[in-house]
Scaffold this active site. Structure first.
Site, mmCIF file in Angstrom:
data_model
loop_
_atom_site.group_PDB
_atom_site.id
_atom_site.type_symbol
_atom_site.label_atom_id
_atom_site.label_comp_id
_atom_site.label_asym_id
_atom_site.label_seq_id
_atom_site.Cartn_x
_atom_site.Cartn_y
_atom_site.Cartn_z
ATOM 1 N N GLU A 122 -41.996 -79.703 -75.070
ATOM 2 C CA GLU A 122 -41.198 -80.360 -76.119
ATOM 3 C C GLU A 122 -40.743 -81.752 -75.676
ATOM 4 O OE1 GLU A 122 -40.945 -79.339 -79.039
ATOM 5 O OE2 GLU A 122 -41.271 -77.183 -78.984
ATOM 6 N N ASN A 142 -42.025 -85.377 -77.126
ATOM 7 C CA ASN A 142 -41.079 -86.332 -77.700
ATOM 8 C C ASN A 142 -41.235 -87.725 -77.095
ATOM 9 O OD1 ASN A 142 -40.000 -84.492 -79.431
ATOM 10 N ND2 ASN A 142 -38.091 -84.192 -78.302
ATOM 11 N N ARG A 157 -43.759 -83.249 -87.943
ATOM 12 C CA ARG A 157 -42.822 -82.767 -86.930
ATOM 13 C C ARG A 157 -41.875 -81.777 -87.600
ATOM 14 N NH1 ARG A 157 -45.430 -82.829 -83.255
ATOM 15 N NH2 ARG A 157 -43.610 -82.162 -82.107
#
Ligand code: ADP
Ligand code: MG
Lengths: 112, 148
Positions: free
Chosen positions: B48, B52, B106
């Site tokens: 994650e 990002n 997203r």
């Protein structure tokens, strides 16, 4: 990430996912599935997670994206064989209010 | 508390490196003999944070992502840093389902998953300078395997 798409009915497919679903894999998956959907007028997708060893929130985005796409044609999405960790991610994301989690393929074919 | 081991890794912001990054960190953390479940949590959280940095920090341009990690007897500390765009409102960014890039499919669940799967999550960010995400996972067995 590997994907095999199997036709179950005139407007229903099963997508056998294999390997790890991250952002990188989601981009590839999205393209393959959307190509198929458009060509074959698919309305119902059953995602089979049996051989998925990893998924992060990019997988959630990929599923919601396909959900929105099928909504335009009144379609539906189901999933089977979620590992506990992946099921938790689905749950946290509220995905089960949009798609159905089936016990097995037979139930999915009957109810989707 | 004594640091048992330490590592640092720089790589470029290519999406191919998402799996590379999580495998490296998991291999490093394995020295603490975590359960498979703990390792899966670490892999997910690293994935994650690295994703990002690639999508939001560098917005799919090329930049450097740095992962550093320290092993303690009973926990692993992981830091993921980028020198990209930065975050204007961290509190908002951390909210479940909030994303600045819905057009990229997203889900806005990244920070929520990091928070849920790890024991601590800290986000430091300065717009125009970059972002540092620090995560801690407690490893309950806490014994480093002997290497001979
Ligand atoms: N490294 C980063 N650099 C800049 N912005 C970031 C970074 N990480 C997260 N963000 C911001 O925080 C928001 C929420 O992140 P996240 O919870 O992972 O959801 P998502 O990645 O699905 O948008 C992102 O949409 C983005 O605006
Ligand atoms: Mg994210």
């Amino acid at each position: 990430m590997d994907v095999v798409i199997i036709k179950l009915d005139h407007d229903m497919i099963k997508v056998n996912l294999k390997g790890e679903i991250d952002h990188h894999a989601s981009l590839i998956l999205r393209e393959e599935i959307d190509n198929y959907i458009e060509k074959h007028r698919v309305k119902k997708i059953l995602f089979n997670f049996k051989d998925v060893s990893f998924m992060d929130s990019s997988g959630v985005g990929m599923i919601i994206g396909r959900y929105k796409k099928l909504q335009n044609v009144g379609g539906k999405i189901g999933v089977v064989n979620l590992a506990p960790k992946i099921e938790r991610i689905f749950q946290m994301s509220g995905l089960f209010s949009l798609i159905s989690n089936f016990n097995d393929e037979k139930e999915a074919i009957d109810k989707l | 508390m004594t640091v048992l081991n330490e590592m640092q890794l720089d790589f470029v912001s290519k999406s191919e490196n998402e799996s590379f990054a999580r495998v490296v960190v998991a291999a490093f953390a394995s020295q603490l003999d975590p359960t498979l479940d703990e390792l899966a949590d670490i892999k997910t959280a690293v994935s994650e944070a690295v994703t990002n940095a690639i999508i939001h920090g560098y917005e799919n341009t090329v930049g450097i992502i740095r992962i550093s990690s320290k092993l303690y007897e009973d926990k692993v500390v992981i830091t993921i840093q980028d020198w990209g765009k930065g975050i204007e409102d961290i509190e908002k960014a951390r909210q479940p389902l909030w994303t600045s890039k819905p057009e990229l499919e997203r889900s806005g669940m990244g920070f929520t998953i990091m928070e849920d799967f790890m024991d601590e999550l800290k986000v430091d960010s300065t717009p125009g300078e970059g972002t540092v995400v620090t995560m801690v996972k407690n490893i309950n067995k806490g014994t480093v395997r002997q290497t001979t």
